[in-house]
Design an enzyme around this catalytic site. Structure first.
Site, short mmCIF file in Angstrom:
data_model
loop_
_atom_site.label_atom_id
_atom_site.label_comp_id
_atom_site.label_asym_id
_atom_site.label_seq_id
_atom_site.Cartn_x
_atom_site.Cartn_y
_atom_site.Cartn_z
CD1 TRP A 179 -2.70 1.74 0.45
CD2 TRP A 179 -1.34 2.51 2.05
NE1 TRP A 179 -3.05 3.05 0.70
CE2 TRP A 179 -2.24 3.55 1.67
CE3 TRP A 179 -0.39 2.77 3.03
CZ2 TRP A 179 -2.21 4.81 2.27
CZ3 TRP A 179 -0.35 4.03 3.62
CH2 TRP A 179 -1.27 5.03 3.23
CD GLU A 220 -4.57 -1.65 1.89
OE1 GLU A 220 -3.43 -1.98 2.27
OE2 GLU A 220 -5.46 -1.27 2.68
CE LYS A 222 -6.45 5.90 2.56
NZ LYS A 222 -5.55 5.87 3.71
CG ASP A 253 -8.70 -1.03 4.20
OD1 ASP A 253 -9.78 -0.57 4.66
OD2 ASP A 253 -7.63 -1.01 4.85
CG HIS A 256 -8.73 1.73 1.61
ND1 HIS A 256 -7.46 1.33 1.32
CD2 HIS A 256 -8.67 2.21 2.88
CE1 HIS A 256 -6.67 1.55 2.35
NE2 HIS A 256 -7.38 2.07 3.32
CG HIS A 280 -6.12 -4.58 4.88
ND1 HIS A 280 -5.22 -3.55 4.76
CD2 HIS A 280 -5.38 -5.71 5.01
CE1 HIS A 280 -3.99 -4.04 4.79
NE2 HIS A 280 -4.06 -5.35 4.93
CG ASP A 288 -9.28 4.30 5.69
OD1 ASP A 288 -9.77 3.26 6.16
OD2 ASP A 288 -8.10 4.39 5.32
CG ASP A 290 -8.12 2.22 9.58
OD1 ASP A 290 -8.41 1.18 8.98
OD2 ASP A 290 -7.46 3.14 9.05
CG ASP A 320 -5.69 -1.63 8.03
OD1 ASP A 320 -5.20 -1.14 9.07
OD2 ASP A 320 -5.49 -1.14 6.89
#
Ligand code: RNT
Ligand code: ZN
Length: 412
Positions: A179, A220, A222, A253, A256, A280, A288, A290, A320
């Site tokens: 990433w 990855e 985004k 992810d 993302h 992820h 994002d 997380d 993640d």
């Protein structure tokens, strides 16, 4: 409710709880090291934060050394039923040397591999393209300056070699996930050149061949990040095409994409063009962010698709998220167990009956069954799964988490 009662209730639906318990046991979740220390890492020579990765909070107990992080991981793995994996970032080297990113070697990570061997777990790996002065412009592999691109290419090449040696040592391929933060705060005028540079850098970085039994490449995508609101060079379309052309894994992810996009829906679509997928699993809140994953609709939908589309055999489930406002070990344990709970629910669904109803265009039955299923006693099956793997649940889990956190709270 006792497990025996729950088993009988599921049996009325034609669902075999024993089969589900057996099916869940071997599913290894790749737990990310970076929840344990707020994505700080153990490098001594860099102090930069470029890349837009940021954890919020200052809860006591952040792991400050590899030994502290391993202790926290051992504790956390002990509360998670089954055998899992560790996902390590290159910035988590364990060495008294101070190699720059383009100087890292396997030996700088060997203590982690030895530890993983002792624990009987596999490892995954990641080049770290952020938190470094050469990433301060939010441009790395796509930087217009060849010197900067070459620096990051060398970093990536080294992580692939290290991942391959890790995989060989542990007898299980290490996924090496790429990433990069590359993008622009304001609207660029030449997206094509930036994407061309990223593609050529990746091609050079991935030129060395490693066997799939030791290492797997993943890329990855985004949508945007803090500081790169206008354009992300490695967008979803960029990497979907790249992964298909080059036979790498694609990493999806959950943070993302646009907030209303259904990530679970993408699995079956990309699986037609890719051999393997990396997830992820995360919980974006408005962006994002997380957050620790909950047993919410998004996670349940993801797990349901993995089971329904029979994708568990070619999907690597990584996590993640990072939240520094709560106990970091509790965050790992709760998030990882939620992923397992979601998979268990999917494995306890009367899949054939639901698929038959859909094929027959009997959407009424499909709706009735999916809604009635929500009342089934999943908790009793989950507790049984935990008990069989010597992992606590309920009050015992809470007291274990609380007492461990009390023991690390005085870390400076
Ligand atoms: C960043 C990506 C990436 C990182 C980790 C630390 O937006 O999600 O996966 O979170 O590599
Ligand atoms: Zn990610």
């Amino acid at each position: 409710m006792s497990y025996e009662n729950a088993k009988a209730i599921f049996a009325e639906w034609g669902i075999d709880t024993e089969a589900a318990i057996e099916r869940l046991a071997p599913v290894a979740i790749s737990m990310h090291c970076w929840q344990g220390d707020d994505v700080v890492g153990f490098e001594t020579r860099t102090g930069s934060s470029g890349g837009g990765i940021q954890a919020t909070g200052n809860h006591p107990g952040r792991a400050r050394t590899p030994d502290e992080l391993r202790a926290d991981l051992e504790f956390s793995f002990g509360l998670i039923p089954g055998s899992h994996r560790l996902n390590l970032h290159a910035m988590y080297m364990d060495t008294s040397d101070a190699p720059d990113r383009d100087e890292i070697e396997y030996r700088h990570f060997e203590p982690w591999v030895d530890w993983a061997k002792e624990q009987g777990i596999g490892m995954d790996f990641n080049p770290t393209f952020f938190a470094h002065e050469k990433a301060d412009d939010n441009l790395t592999l796509s930087h217009p300056d060849k010197g900067i691109r070459d620096f990051w290419i060398e970093h990536g090449r080294r992580t692939r070699e290290i991942a391959s040696l890790m995989g060989a040592a542990l007898g299980s391929p290490a996924v090496n996930n790429i990433w990069v933060p590359d993008g622009y705060k304001d609207t660029p005028v030449d997206r094509m050149s930036a994407r061309g540079r990223l593609e050529r850098s990746l091609d050079t970085m991935l030129a060395d061949a490693y066997g799939a039994e030791t290492m797997l490449d993943a890329v990855e995508s985004k949508l945007f990040g803090i500081g790169v609101e206008a354009c992300t060079v490695g967008s979803h379309e960029f990497y979907l095409g790249y992964a298909i052309r080059n036979g790498t894994l694609l990493c999806l992810d959950m943070g993302h994409f646009h907030p209303t996009e259904n990530i679970a829906d993408k699995l079956s679509a990309v699986a037609l063009s890719l051999d393997e997928i990396l997830l992820h699993v995360s919980r974006p809140m408005r962006w994002d962010s997380d957050h620790v994953i909950l047993l919410n609709d998004d996670i349940l939908a993801m797990a349901f698709e993995l089971v329904s589309a029979d994708l568990l055999g070619r999907t690597h489930i990584g996590l993640d998220f990072f939240d520094a406002t709560i106990s970091r070990t509790a965050a790992w344990v709760i998030g990882t167990r939620n992923m397992q709970k979601a998979l268990l629910r999917a494995m306890l669904a009367p899949m054939a009956q639901l698929k038959d109803a859909e094929t027959a265009l009997d959407f009424t039955t499909r709706l009735t069954v999916t809604e009635e299923l929500k009342d089934l006693p999943y908790g009793a099956v989950w507790s049984e799964f935990c008990a069989r793997h010597d992992a606590p649940s309920g009050q015992a889990l809470i007291s274990d988490l609380t007492s461990y956190q009390a023991g690390v709270a005085d870390r400076g």
